[in-house]
Design a protein around this motif. Structure first.
Motif, PDB file in Angstrom:
ATOM      1  N   ARG A 296     -41.930 -48.938 -30.238  1.00  0.00           N
ATOM      2  CA  ARG A 296     -41.734 -50.332 -29.843  1.00  0.00           C
ATOM      3  C   ARG A 296     -40.276 -50.578 -29.458  1.00  0.00           C
ATOM      4  NH1 ARG A 296     -39.511 -54.457 -31.490  1.00  0.00           N
ATOM      5  NH2 ARG A 296     -39.078 -53.763 -33.596  1.00  0.00           N
ATOM      6  N   ARG A 297     -39.330 -50.063 -30.270  1.00  0.00           N
ATOM      7  CA  ARG A 297     -37.898 -50.216 -29.970  1.00  0.00           C
ATOM      8  C   ARG A 297     -37.535 -49.552 -28.643  1.00  0.00           C
ATOM      9  NH1 ARG A 297     -35.171 -47.263 -34.006  1.00  0.00           N
ATOM     10  NH2 ARG A 297     -33.409 -47.347 -32.616  1.00  0.00           N
ATOM     11  N   ILE A 298     -38.068 -48.368 -28.419  1.00  0.00           N
ATOM     12  CA  ILE A 298     -37.786 -47.643 -27.177  1.00  0.00           C
ATOM     13  C   ILE A 298     -38.343 -48.415 -25.990  1.00  0.00           C
ATOM     14  CG2 ILE A 298     -38.267 -45.532 -25.869  1.00  0.00           C
ATOM     15  CD1 ILE A 298     -38.351 -44.085 -28.657  1.00  0.00           C
ATOM     16  N   ALA A 299     -39.587 -48.881 -26.104  1.00  0.00           N
ATOM     17  CA  ALA A 299     -40.214 -49.633 -25.006  1.00  0.00           C
ATOM     18  C   ALA A 299     -39.454 -50.924 -24.717  1.00  0.00           C
ATOM     19  CB  ALA A 299     -41.673 -49.928 -25.345  1.00  0.00           C
ATOM     20  N   GLU A 300     -38.980 -51.606 -25.753  1.00  0.00           N
ATOM     21  CA  GLU A 300     -38.215 -52.845 -25.552  1.00  0.00           C
ATOM     22  C   GLU A 300     -36.901 -52.560 -24.830  1.00  0.00           C
ATOM     23  OE1 GLU A 300     -37.813 -54.677 -29.396  1.00  0.00           O
ATOM     24  OE2 GLU A 300     -39.863 -55.458 -29.359  1.00  0.00           O
ATOM     25  N   ALA A 301     -36.224 -51.481 -25.209  1.00  0.00           N
ATOM     26  CA  ALA A 301     -34.969 -51.112 -24.534  1.00  0.00           C
ATOM     27  C   ALA A 301     -35.244 -50.774 -23.071  1.00  0.00           C
ATOM     28  CB  ALA A 301     -34.313 -49.939 -25.251  1.00  0.00           C
TER      29      ALA A 301
ATOM     30  N   TYR B 115     -40.678 -38.655 -24.601  1.00  0.00           N
ATOM     31  CA  TYR B 115     -39.505 -37.780 -24.562  1.00  0.00           C
ATOM     32  C   TYR B 115     -38.400 -38.334 -25.462  1.00  0.00           C
ATOM     33  CZ  TYR B 115     -36.214 -34.418 -22.603  1.00  0.00           C
ATOM     34  OH  TYR B 115     -35.317 -33.396 -22.447  1.00  0.00           O
ATOM     35  N   VAL B 116     -38.115 -39.624 -25.318  1.00  0.00           N
ATOM     36  CA  VAL B 116     -37.040 -40.240 -26.099  1.00  0.00           C
ATOM     37  C   VAL B 116     -37.440 -40.361 -27.568  1.00  0.00           C
ATOM     38  CG1 VAL B 116     -35.606 -42.300 -26.361  1.00  0.00           C
ATOM     39  CG2 VAL B 116     -36.068 -41.376 -24.087  1.00  0.00           C
ATOM     40  N   ALA B 117     -38.704 -40.632 -27.842  1.00  0.00           N
ATOM     41  CA  ALA B 117     -39.164 -40.680 -29.234  1.00  0.00           C
ATOM     42  C   ALA B 117     -38.923 -39.324 -29.912  1.00  0.00           C
ATOM     43  CB  ALA B 117     -40.635 -41.066 -29.298  1.00  0.00           C
ATOM     44  N   GLN B 118     -39.179 -38.246 -29.195  1.00  0.00           N
ATOM     45  CA  GLN B 118     -38.956 -36.911 -29.756  1.00  0.00           C
ATOM     46  C   GLN B 118     -37.463 -36.660 -29.984  1.00  0.00           C
ATOM     47  OE1 GLN B 118     -40.773 -33.696 -27.583  1.00  0.00           O
ATOM     48  NE2 GLN B 118     -39.852 -32.144 -28.897  1.00  0.00           N
ATOM     49  N   ILE B 119     -36.622 -37.059 -29.031  1.00  0.00           N
ATOM     50  CA  ILE B 119     -35.166 -36.906 -29.191  1.00  0.00           C
ATOM     51  C   ILE B 119     -34.703 -37.595 -30.467  1.00  0.00           C
ATOM     52  CG2 ILE B 119     -32.946 -37.746 -28.297  1.00  0.00           C
ATOM     53  CD1 ILE B 119     -33.996 -37.230 -25.480  1.00  0.00           C
ATOM     54  N   ILE B 120     -35.144 -38.823 -30.663  1.00  0.00           N
ATOM     55  CA  ILE B 120     -34.706 -39.594 -31.822  1.00  0.00           C
ATOM     56  C   ILE B 120     -35.286 -39.010 -33.106  1.00  0.00           C
ATOM     57  CG2 ILE B 120     -34.838 -41.855 -32.948  1.00  0.00           C
ATOM     58  CD1 ILE B 120     -34.649 -43.071 -30.077  1.00  0.00           C
ATOM     59  N   THR B 121     -36.546 -38.646 -33.099  1.00  0.00           N
ATOM     60  CA  THR B 121     -37.197 -38.079 -34.281  1.00  0.00           C
ATOM     61  C   THR B 121     -36.533 -36.773 -34.705  1.00  0.00           C
ATOM     62  OG1 THR B 121     -39.291 -39.094 -33.642  1.00  0.00           O
ATOM     63  CG2 THR B 121     -39.409 -37.285 -35.212  1.00  0.00           C
ATOM     64  N   GLU B 122     -36.109 -35.976 -33.728  1.00  0.00           N
ATOM     65  CA  GLU B 122     -35.464 -34.696 -34.028  1.00  0.00           C
ATOM     66  C   GLU B 122     -33.967 -34.845 -34.302  1.00  0.00           C
ATOM     67  OE1 GLU B 122     -36.407 -32.133 -30.736  1.00  0.00           O
ATOM     68  OE2 GLU B 122     -38.521 -31.972 -31.334  1.00  0.00           O
ATOM     69  N   HIS B 123     -33.461 -36.071 -34.277  1.00  0.00           N
ATOM     70  CA  HIS B 123     -32.050 -36.367 -34.547  1.00  0.00           C
ATOM     71  C   HIS B 123     -31.102 -35.639 -33.601  1.00  0.00           C
ATOM     72  CE1 HIS B 123     -33.293 -38.511 -38.115  1.00  0.00           C
ATOM     73  NE2 HIS B 123     -34.016 -37.460 -38.461  1.00  0.00           N
ATOM     74  N   LYS B 124     -31.524 -35.520 -32.332  1.00  0.00           N
ATOM     75  CA  LYS B 124     -30.647 -34.923 -31.326  1.00  0.00           C
ATOM     76  C   LYS B 124     -29.605 -35.952 -30.919  1.00  0.00           C
ATOM     77  CE  LYS B 124     -33.751 -31.638 -29.092  1.00  0.00           C
ATOM     78  NZ  LYS B 124     -34.314 -31.230 -27.807  1.00  0.00           N
ATOM     79  N   TYR B 125     -28.477 -35.491 -30.489  1.00  0.00           N
ATOM     80  CA  TYR B 125     -27.428 -36.332 -29.919  1.00  0.00           C
ATOM     81  C   TYR B 125     -26.941 -37.405 -30.892  1.00  0.00           C
ATOM     82  CZ  TYR B 125     -29.947 -34.317 -25.944  1.00  0.00           C
ATOM     83  OH  TYR B 125     -30.605 -33.472 -25.090  1.00  0.00           O
TER      84      TYR B 125
END
Length: 164
Positions: A18-23, A80-90
């Motif tokens: 939801r946060r990603i979609a809102e952004a 893609y972005v959900a996976q980046i955030i879940t994996e704590h990348k960047y």
């Protein structure tokens, strides 16, 4: 209905999505779940990730819409972005890492850096800031009375902004 007008459903399964979609929607000016690829860095950094410009380019290549080059659809962006955030990348640097970096730059251990010195470092070394990025940073970092960057105070300001 034209093929390009077919609605692609994008299920939102949890709070992160939801946060990603809102952004994403902030930059979806046409309301068609598609944005300009050049907005990717802004959105990802707005979500708390800190990729380098090279990493942003890799992300763009991975999620660019092959049917409409230069754009990305939410259906490709979201997982893609959900996976980046879940994996704590960047992840951004920790306060301890930031303090150590500032102390390394402050060889005389004054507890601050001059505006001129930090401006030179941020625009000429490593991955240089644009003038707008530098101005935004200095607005928070510079003590208006001394025109220096008291870095422990600045790090605390950054941490307060991240928590809010």
């Amino acid at each position: 209905m034209d093929e390009e007008e077919i609605e692609i459903p994008v299920p939102i399964n949890n709070e992160l999505e939801r946060r990603i979609a809102e952004a994403f929607q902030v930059f979806d000016h046409a309301g068609n779940k598609t944005i300009d690829l050049r907005e990717i860095a802004t959105i990802i950094r707005g979500l708390g990730c800190c990729p380098s410009e090279a990493e942003v380019q890799e992300i763009m290549v991975a999620i660019e819409d092959p049917q409409t080059p230069g754009s990305v659809h939410l259906s490709r962006f979201l997982p893609y972005v959900a996976q980046i955030i879940t994996e704590h990348k960047y992840q951004p640097a920790s306060p301890e890492q930031l303090l150590q970096a500032f102390q390394t730059l402050d060889q005389e251990q004054h507890g601050y850096l001059t505006k001129e010195y930090i401006s030179t470092l941020m625009t000429q070394d490593g991955e240089p800031f644009t003038q707008d990025e530098l101005d935004e940073m200095l607005e928070i970092a510079i003590d208006p009375h001394t025109q220096t960057v008291p870095y422990e105070y600045y790090i605390n300001q950054l941490m307060v902004r991240l928590v809010c």
